[in-house]
Design an enzyme around this catalytic site. Structure first.
Site, PDB file in Angstrom:
ATOM      1  N   VAL A 182       0.808  -1.122  -0.013  1.00 56.45           N
ATOM      2  CA  VAL A 182       0.107   0.097   0.009  1.00 56.45           C
ATOM      3  C   VAL A 182       0.862   1.323  -0.132  1.00 56.45           C
ATOM      4  O   VAL A 182       0.745   2.265  -0.499  1.00 56.45           O
ATOM      5  CB  VAL A 182      -0.938  -0.043   1.175  1.00 56.45           C
ATOM      6  CG1 VAL A 182      -1.692   1.464   1.378  1.00 56.45           C
ATOM      7  CG2 VAL A 182      -1.833  -1.063   1.018  1.00 56.45           C
ATOM      8  N   GLY A 203       7.006   4.097   3.883  1.00 57.39           N
ATOM      9  CA  GLY A 203       7.571   5.445   4.750  1.00 57.39           C
ATOM     10  C   GLY A 203       8.983   5.118   4.895  1.00 57.39           C
ATOM     11  O   GLY A 203       9.425   4.230   4.687  1.00 57.39           O
ATOM     12  N   LYS A 210       1.493  -3.001   9.287  1.00 56.39           N
ATOM     13  CA  LYS A 210       2.601  -1.866   9.040  1.00 56.39           C
ATOM     14  C   LYS A 210       3.683  -2.703   9.594  1.00 56.39           C
ATOM     15  O   LYS A 210       3.931  -2.953  10.747  1.00 56.39           O
ATOM     16  CB  LYS A 210       2.184  -0.501   9.813  1.00 56.39           C
ATOM     17  CG  LYS A 210       3.312   0.294   9.643  1.00 56.39           C
ATOM     18  CD  LYS A 210       3.263   1.508  10.539  1.00 56.39           C
ATOM     19  CE  LYS A 210       4.265   2.546  10.363  1.00 56.39           C
ATOM     20  NZ  LYS A 210       3.809   3.809  11.177  1.00 56.39           N
ATOM     21  N   ASP A 249       2.809  15.954  12.995  1.00 58.30           N
ATOM     22  CA  ASP A 249       3.338  15.676  11.517  1.00 58.30           C
ATOM     23  C   ASP A 249       1.784  15.474  10.657  1.00 58.30           C
ATOM     24  O   ASP A 249       1.824  14.628   9.884  1.00 58.30           O
ATOM     25  CB  ASP A 249       4.043  14.272  11.437  1.00 58.30           C
ATOM     26  CG  ASP A 249       4.742  14.147  10.103  1.00 58.30           C
ATOM     27  OD1 ASP A 249       4.938  15.283   9.410  1.00 58.30           O
ATOM     28  OD2 ASP A 249       4.844  13.024   9.635  1.00 58.30           O
TER      29      ASP A 249
END
Length: 366
Positions: A26, A29, A49, A141
């Site tokens: 997907v 990072g 993740k 963030d």
């Protein structure tokens, strides 16, 4: 023992329990790779993740621990929720959360947003921020790619890896430049929940215009672009600058007057412009708070003071100033994972979660 299955995704080994199938990449990072998967237990799609090498340095270990603690603590409709977590035999950590189909960045780059969607998305962002801030947490963030959206337009804020305590002393250089509040650039040290309101204001402006409001090429250019629209910072804001170099730079800039946002956002409703004016204020103490913004006339179609909850208790930041070795963070992380699963550390299921050497670490530091 739990059965782990390996798959190669973008050259990275994904090592997850057999509960999760149909892995598809997907996003990637700086600190992890995210895949979609199907949860065989519930039949629901999920996001998995992988935290890359969480125990490689004390800094990364602490960052992962912080994100885990926050995900466990923050429970709100507009915040991503943790459904599972485990450590693989290779000592990688995997967070499993609900899967939302897209994010605001993708939406903004695909088509202009209609007014009702802008209102509803902003309402949900601020509703989530009200809760987060009430827990004593600053996201730090906030940006369109950290705002997940599903086909029903339900919105959830994600990626709390950089989140910090509400504290007058904070480090700078954290959020993505376009959405970074001026006090982060100006003072580096002193900021609070208002930085998230600034970021939300930048996102709001981007939804209205279809492009970033302050697309700075670097730190200096970023600040210059902000002053072109909002004028030179007031003297009392300039006086809070800690760095001598930054102070000299700001004082060297030509004096500029604040431009009416109505001139820039000619197609926006007056109520939208008024709320944006209150969010994009140089002085963080004068910036509107999330709860106040929710009650603004622009968001009246969705505002419901009985359904905009605050956190029941503050987040416990007592670990945050700790300077600990990796093995200690590892034990603390393991303890949090067992707590999440409500597992007694002495039983067989506890041993399953200790696959990657955490058991050895616990023995060493018992």
């Amino acid at each position: 023992m739990a059965e782990f299955v390996r798959a190669q995704i973008f050259g990275t080994t994904f090592e997850i329990t057999s509960r999760y199938t149909d892995l598809q990449p997907v996003g990637m990072g700086a600190f992890g790779l995210v895949c979609s998967a199907r949860d065989q237990l519930t039949g629901q799609p999920v996001a998995v993740k992988k935290i890359m090498k969480p125990f490689s340095t004390p800094v990364l270990s602490k960052r992962t621990y912080r994100e885990l603690k926050l995900l466990k603590h923050l429970r709100h409709e507009n915040i991503i929720s943790l459904s599972d977590i485990f450590i693989s035999p290779l000592e990688d950590i995997y967070f499993v959360t609900e899967l939302l189909g897209t994010d605001l960045h993708r939406l903004l780059t695909s088509r202009p947003l209609e007014k009702q969607f802008i209102q509803y998305f902003l309402y949900q962002i601020l509703r989530g921020l009200k809760y987060v801030h009430s827990a004593g947490v600053v996201h730090r963030d906030l940006k369109p790619s950290n705002i997940l959206i599903n086909e029903n337009c339900d919105l959830k804020i994600c990626d709390f890896g950089l989140a910090r305590i509400q504290d007058p002393q904070m480090t700078g250089y954290v959020s993505t430049r376009y959405y970074r509040a001026p006090e982060i650039m100006l003072t580096w040290q002193k900021y609070d929940v208002e930085v998230d309101i600034w970021s939300a204001g930048c996102i709001f402006a981007e939804m209205l215009e279809g492009k970033p409001l302050f697309p700075g090429k670097d730190h200096v250019n970023q600040f210059s672009i902000i002053t072109e629209l909002l004028g030179t910072p007031p003297d009392d804001v300039i006086q809070t600058i800690c760095s001598e170099n930054t102070l000299r730079f700001v004082k060297s800039l030509p004096k500029r007057e604040r431009q009416p946002l109505a001139n820039k956002f000619k197609n926006a409703d007056p109520e939208a412009v008024d709320l944006l004016e209150r969010m994009l204020v140089f002085d963080p103490k004068k910036r509107i708070r999330a709860g106040e913004a929710l009650a603004h006339e622009y968001l009246s179609p969705y505002h419901d003071p009985t359904d905009e909850p605050e956190a029941e208790e503050k987040f416990d930041w007592s670990f945050n100033d700790a300077d600990l070795p990796v093995d200690t963070w590892k034990i603390m992380m393991y303890s949090e994972i067992l707590d999440f699963h409500n597992i007694d550390q002495g039983n067989d299921a506890g041993q399953v979660l200790m696959e990657g050497g955490v058991a050895q670490a616990q023995q060493n530091y018992a």
